[in-house]
Design an enzyme around this catalytic site. Structure first.
Site, mmCIF file in Angstrom:
data_model
loop_
_atom_site.group_PDB
_atom_site.id
_atom_site.type_symbol
_atom_site.label_atom_id
_atom_site.label_comp_id
_atom_site.label_asym_id
_atom_site.label_seq_id
_atom_site.Cartn_x
_atom_site.Cartn_y
_atom_site.Cartn_z
ATOM 1 N N CYS A 263 0.803 -1.235 0.000
ATOM 2 C CA CYS A 263 0.000 0.000 0.000
ATOM 3 C C CYS A 263 0.834 1.283 0.000
ATOM 4 C CB CYS A 263 -0.933 -0.008 1.214
ATOM 5 S SG CYS A 263 -2.126 -1.363 1.153
HETATM 6 N N1 LIG Z 1 -2.894 -5.896 1.867
HETATM 7 C C1 LIG Z 1 -3.474 -4.886 2.492
HETATM 8 O O1 LIG Z 1 -3.215 -4.633 3.654
HETATM 9 C C2 LIG Z 1 -4.498 -4.020 1.806
HETATM 10 C C3 LIG Z 1 -5.276 -3.154 2.576
HETATM 11 C C4 LIG Z 1 -6.223 -2.365 1.954
HETATM 12 C C5 LIG Z 1 -6.353 -2.431 0.566
HETATM 13 N N2 LIG Z 1 -5.563 -3.264 -0.160
HETATM 14 C C6 LIG Z 1 -5.769 -3.301 -1.607
HETATM 15 O O2 LIG Z 1 -6.532 -4.456 -1.923
HETATM 16 C C7 LIG Z 1 -6.130 -4.976 -3.199
HETATM 17 C C8 LIG Z 1 -5.700 -6.426 -3.055
HETATM 18 O O3 LIG Z 1 -4.552 -6.470 -2.238
HETATM 19 P P1 LIG Z 1 -4.091 -7.792 -1.510
HETATM 20 O O4 LIG Z 1 -3.056 -7.380 -0.521
HETATM 21 O O5 LIG Z 1 -5.268 -8.565 -1.036
HETATM 22 O O6 LIG Z 1 -3.411 -8.571 -2.732
HETATM 23 P P2 LIG Z 1 -2.863 -10.064 -2.744
HETATM 24 O O7 LIG Z 1 -1.740 -10.092 -3.708
HETATM 25 O O8 LIG Z 1 -2.664 -10.559 -1.348
HETATM 26 O O9 LIG Z 1 -4.083 -10.922 -3.344
HETATM 27 C C9 LIG Z 1 -4.570 -10.719 -4.618
HETATM 28 C C10 LIG Z 1 -5.050 -12.060 -5.175
HETATM 29 O O10 LIG Z 1 -5.651 -11.794 -6.431
HETATM 30 C C11 LIG Z 1 -5.296 -12.842 -7.334
HETATM 31 N N3 LIG Z 1 -5.470 -12.312 -8.681
HETATM 32 C C12 LIG Z 1 -4.689 -11.450 -9.363
HETATM 33 N N4 LIG Z 1 -5.243 -11.147 -10.548
HETATM 34 C C13 LIG Z 1 -6.393 -11.852 -10.625
HETATM 35 C C14 LIG Z 1 -7.416 -11.967 -11.600
HETATM 36 N N5 LIG Z 1 -7.372 -11.269 -12.726
HETATM 37 N N6 LIG Z 1 -8.453 -12.796 -11.351
HETATM 38 C C15 LIG Z 1 -8.523 -13.493 -10.204
HETATM 39 N N7 LIG Z 1 -7.597 -13.423 -9.224
HETATM 40 C C16 LIG Z 1 -6.541 -12.603 -9.447
HETATM 41 C C17 LIG Z 1 -3.881 -13.185 -6.951
HETATM 42 O O11 LIG Z 1 -3.540 -14.495 -7.361
HETATM 43 C C18 LIG Z 1 -3.914 -13.049 -5.415
HETATM 44 O O12 LIG Z 1 -4.233 -14.275 -4.776
HETATM 45 C C19 LIG Z 1 -5.031 -4.049 -3.697
HETATM 46 O O13 LIG Z 1 -5.599 -3.049 -4.486
HETATM 47 C C20 LIG Z 1 -4.503 -3.430 -2.419
HETATM 48 O O14 LIG Z 1 -3.911 -2.169 -2.641
HETATM 49 C C21 LIG Z 1 -4.652 -4.073 0.429
#
Ligand SMILES: NC(=O)c1ccc[n+]([C@@H]2O[C@H](COP(=O)([O-])OP(=O)(O)OC[C@H]3O[C@@H](n4cnc5c(N)ncnc54)[C@H](O)[C@@H]3O)[C@@H](O)[C@H]2O)c1
Length: 434
Positions: A263
């Site tokens: 982030c």
């Molecule tokens: N990690 C955090 O603390 C956090 C907090 C708030 C917001 N976010 C936001 O949430 C979003 C997700 O982050 P995250 O940390 O959960 O990511 P992550 O990498 O942990 O998980 C994302 C998942 O999506 C899958 N993926 C990717 N492309 C795909 C597709 N086209 N179809 C299906 N699955 C797909 C990946 O294989 C992965 O398992 C981002 O935009 C991030 O900025 C993250």
């Protein structure tokens, strides 16, 4: 308004997996979809890759009907509402990379039907939901706000901090029509006690970025203060703790070796990029990035300074790095400043090893894959230890008993007995042996 009872979640990572499980726990029918076959397999085997989601909780959700599959296997047309929780990375030149979001939109478009609701949750720039995301969905021939509902609802989970997953933490939602906002809010109220309705997806997108830019800018501000304190011979930690006794108008941020994770080093550039379309240069974001991304280099300089104090050069020295995850008590090492610290030390000719109780193997910033070393072995081997991440699971008493030279970037030595010039603290200088 019809009640939405069948939900699909695309992207089962730090955000999507807890969301999917929360909906199951609230009694809804849930499909979890992930493009990474390995992720689908491990989740179906009941193994959680997420620190804050225990295997038992995942297994209970699977027993209660959580279905996990790949995009090709899913029947999205059966869902009332579809959440998108895929990554939103940046390119090497720090431009937004919407490829995962648009690919998820393609997956939805294939089965999109009238009456469905699509909710984007990935952090992104204002205008994504109603712009490129909507454009892909509308290639189905259906129109947002007319045939299907479209909303943005950002996530506030903070890995490693269970309180952030509480149902009491307010969450935001804004859709393309007032009715759609109400519908999305009603669905989210199954899993959250305090849903705040906004006037548009764009407002919700910008609110999320404001939260993360606020952190990034304030971290940069105290990092800069730390550098000033080093020159002035003051202890930045003492100064920050003193200011934090003010019960209003001040928020405590602490300096460190740089920013990491999915982030803080990433999201601000979504806003900076979008701002440029309005002939607007967001100087706060650029400046904060400049300061925060320079911190790992400063840490390398501190290691050289510490070794110099012992009459040793960094070249040829043995340096042990403690903690490579991007923050304490998690295994997430994405974008960790440790990658630059380790590569920077190695580039200057030192031999580097690391220990992290949560991370077994780690790739540094130049792509060198490194295996972790047990703590005792590291302490016995290293000429200098540099503390990057202060995990609670590290025996800090042992570290400060055994290591003769430590560069402490996160004030981990606080409360430990140290000897004169044993510890060089970022933002504070040498220990005095007090
Ligand atoms: N990690 C955090 O603390 C956090 C907090 C708030 C917001 N976010 C936001 O949430 C979003 C997700 O982050 P995250 O940390 O959960 O990511 P992550 O990498 O942990 O998980 C994302 C998942 O999506 C899958 N993926 C990717 N492309 C795909 C597709 N086209 N179809 C299906 N699955 C797909 C990946 O294989 C992965 O398992 C981002 O935009 C991030 O900025 C993250």
């Amino acid at each position: 308004m019809t009640e939405d009872r069948r939900v699909a979640v695309i992207g089962l990572g730090y955000v999507g997996l807890p969301l999917a499980i929360s909906f199951v726990e609230a009694g809804l029918s849930v499909d979890g979809i992930d493009a990474f076959a390995g992720r689908v397999a491990e989740l179906n085997a009941g193994t959680s890759p997420i620190d804050d989601v225990g295997d038992e909780r995942l297994q209970a959700a699977l027993r209660d009907g959580l279905r996990i599959c790949s995009p090709a296997e899913t029947d999205l047309a059966a869902a009332d509402a579809i959440f998108v929780c895929v990554p939103t990375p940046i390119t090497t030149t720090k431009d937004p990379d919407l490829a995962p979001v648009l690919s998820a939109a393609e997956t939805i478009r294939a089965g999109l039907r009238k009456g469905q609701m699509v909710v984007l949750q990935s952090t992104t720039f204002p205008g994504t939901t109603t712009g490129p995301f909507r454009e892909v969905l509308e290639r189905s021939g259906l129109r947002a706000g007319v045939d299907f509902d479209l909303a943005f609802a950002p996530e506030r989970v903070n890995p490693g901090d269970p309180a952030s997953a509480s149902k009491a933490i307010p969450r935001l939602v804004g859709a393309t029509t007032p009715d759609a906002t109400k519908r999305a809010a009603a669905l989210l109220r199954n899993i959250n006690d305090n849903v705040v309705e906004l006037s548009s997806p764009d407002a919700a997108e910008l609110a999320k970025l404001l939260e993360n830019v606020f952190r990034n800018v304030n971290i940069a501000f105290v990092n800069q203060l730390a550098l000033l304190c080093e020159r002035m011979g003051l202890d930045v930690w003492e100064v920050i703790n003193a200011a934090a006794t003010k019960p209003f108008g001040f928020m405590r941020f602490t300096p460190g070796p740089g920013v990491g994770g999915h982030c803080i080093p990433v999201d601000p550039y979504y806003l900076a990029w979008r701002a440029r379309e309005f002939d607007f240069i967001d100087r706060f974001i650029e400046l904060a990035g400049d300061i925060n991304f320079a911190m790992p280099r400063h840490v390398v300089d501190l290691v050289a300074e510490a070794l110099n104090d012992r009459g040793k050069a960094l070249k040829g020295a043995k340096v042990g790095v403690l903690g490579v995850a991007f923050k304490p008590n998690v295994r997430d090492a994405r974008n960790s400043p440790a990658a630059d610290v380790i590569a920077g030390i190695a580039e200057r000719g030192a031999d580097v090893r690391f220990h992290d109780p949560h991370v077994d193997a780690f790739r540094d910033a130049v792509g060198t894959q490194r295996e972790g070393t047990p703590l005792d072995e590291l302490l016995g081997w290293a000429d200098a230890i540099v503390v990057v991440t202060a995990h609670a699971a590290i025996d800090w008493g042992r570290v400060y008993d055994q290591a003769s030279l430590v560069v402490d970037t996160v004030n981990s030595s606080r409360g430990h007995r140290t000897t004169d010039r044993q510890v060089l603290r970022l933002g504070a200088g040498w220990s005095t042996g007090a």
